[in-house]
Design a protein around this motif. Structure first.
Motif: not given
Length: 511
Positions: A161-170, A172-182, A500-506
């Protein structure tokens, strides 16, 4: 985190003024970093007022005056080309045009926080690959997205759904969301981040980023730039909102005269106590370049301290060596010249080429370059093993340039803190993240310059000549740039909930 103050937009504007008597597209003519190790600086307990920088975050402290006499200022402007690496940073002799250092703990090979207003967050890779996948990990589709699971079964990343969540080994948790409005929303592991929105000026594409750190809001501006030969790869290039006079850049660039002592005032700061065994400021400053270098490094370490997990292990790597500090200082010199060149271009009424300050030019000038990590990033080394770098880590690019069409480049880790990628290892880094490191350095140096300008004539800093004290000139786009997004804080919280919801679904999906 910062050397001592919360940075506001106004501070940023003042901090971002540079003027060079050089063409902005000119390739720097600097040789590789010095080989010999400079004398080790003893830890100094500085006392400084914090610089003002929109991306930095920190508590400002009043600098204590130094005892040294104030040298006469140099009135000349910076040269029209980048100086050779022989230019001394701290009273050292010429540097040979050879290779990088090979001392203990050093990789072999060629050559804010003011600090709390600068968020740390993975920007993702617009137009490029997603997060690098470590060896042994597998990609698993689920309803509405894809997740990557490590060989040990832990979740590495999720895209849906346009969201990328990355968990690093240390941790780290980073979230990047690209929305339809640019727009783009980036949330870092501490819950801060930025909201990016597009705008245009004279037909050119820009973006504004409203940063939120500890509920403090600030804004930076960037110009969009299509990376040559990489279709779809658009980089955001930091656009200073103001430029200083050539005289000020010259005063900051050239030696001041007798070296001065300066007390930064970090002695009682938790971050300085934490990193004290690993970082020491220069004992004296013959010019603004090493002063700006210490400012940059301190800002990045303060960011790293603010982003670490509570109760996390202390650093376990070797101290930041004087050699690596000098390499960083040489990049600071280049920033001064670049800003000066852009200021001169603006004075002529010409349009500033974003490519001149992009990594596309840097990677093609045939010289090694050192960068300071702008954020926690999850990477993969040349053996396919996953590792992370954090704010404050130093990496080096060494020619040749990446192959045409590549969206990533190999870089060497020059310094990290033990839990991060191993010193001397080679890791693959996205070109967009390398650009963010360049942006981070420019913005932080801008903030430091604003602080330096306010301190000149005080606390041991020499008085700048009259020619250096002209008022900063706003960038051409600045009067029409949008203000900070008043809803940025709420937007970050909304995106955090969506992630959080995206990760819950995953996690609910069992392959």
């Amino acid at each position: 985190m910062k050397p001592n103050a919360t940075f506001t937009i106004a501070a940023i504007l003042v901090a971002n003024c540079f003027c060079l008597s050089a063409d902005p597209q000119e390739t720097p003519k600097s040789a590789p970093p010095p080989k010999s190790a400079p004398p080790k600086a003893a830890p100094v307990k500085p006392a400084v007022s914090t610089p003002t920088h929109p991306q930095s975050q920190g508590q400002g402290q009043k600098a204590e005056p130094a005892n040294n006499s104030r040298p006469a200022a140099n009135n000349s402007t910076p040269p029209t080309t980048h100086p050779p690496a022989a230019t001394p940073l701290n009273g050292r002799g010429p540097a040979p045009n050879t290779t990088h250092p090979t001392g203990p703990g050093e990789p072999k090979g060629p050559g804010y926080n003011p600090i709390n207003d600068r968020p740390s967050a993975n920007t993702g890779r617009p137009g490029g690959p997603g997060p690098a996948i470590p060896r042994g990990a597998r990609s698993v589709p689920f309803n509405g997205g894809t997740k990557v699971v490590r060989a040990d079964g832990s979740l590495h990343s999720v895209q849906a759904r346009g969201i990328t969540v990355t968990h690093g080994p240390n941790g780290m948790r980073n979230i990047v969301a690209d929305r339809p409005d640019g727009s783009r929303v980036v949330v870092n592991r501490a819950g801060g981040g930025y909201v990016q929105r597009p705008f245009s000026y004279r037909g050119n594409s820009y973006v504004s980023r409203t940063y939120v750190v500890n509920n403090v809001t600030s804004v930076h501006y960037y110009r969009q730039y299509a990376y040559p030969g990489r279709p779809g790869l658009s980089l955001a290039i930091y656009a200073p909102p103001v430029y200083y006079s050539p005289g000020f850049y010259g005063w900051a660039y050239h030696p001041w005269g007798p070296s001065i002592a300066f007390s930064w005032g970090w002695g009682g700061s938790p971050w300085f106590a934490y990193y004290g065994p690993y970082y020491a400021p220069y004992p004296v400053y013959p010019s603004a370049v090493p002063w700006l270098t210490d400012y940059l490094i301190a800002a990045s370490l303060q960011d790293a301290y603010a982003q670490q997990a509570p109760g996390g292990p202390p650093p376990s790597g070797p101290p930041l060596s004087p050699q690596v500090k000098d390499y960083i200082g040489q990049e600071v010199q280049r920033q001064l010249m670049l800003a000066n060149a852009e200021g001169q271009t603006q004075q002529r009424g010409a349009d500033i080429d974003p490519g001149s300050s992009s990594v596309a030019r840097i990677l093609g000038d045939g010289q090694p370059h050192v960068f300071v990590a702008h954020a926690g990033l999850d990477l993969v080394d040349n053996s396919g093993n996953e590792c992370a770098i954090s704010e404050g880590d130093a990496i080096q690019f060494t020619p040749p340039a990446p192959a045409p069409g590549s969206a990533a480049v190999n870089v060497q880790v020059l310094w990290s803190r033990g839990q991060d990628c191993r010193i001397g290892s080679t890791v693959s880094l996205g070109l967009d993240n390398l650009q963010e490191m360049q942006n981070y350095m420019r913005a932080t140096v801008d903030t430091a310059l604003a602080d330096l300008k306010s301190k000149q004539g005080h606390d041991g800093i020499p008085t700048a000549p009259a020619v250096a004290n002209a008022n900063p000139v706003p960038a051409q786009y600045a009067p029409l740039a949008p203000p900070p997004d008043p809803n940025a804080n709420a937007t970050l919280k909304d995106e955090l909930g969506a992630a959080d919801q995206v990760e819950k679904d995953a996690n609910a999906h069992q392959p």
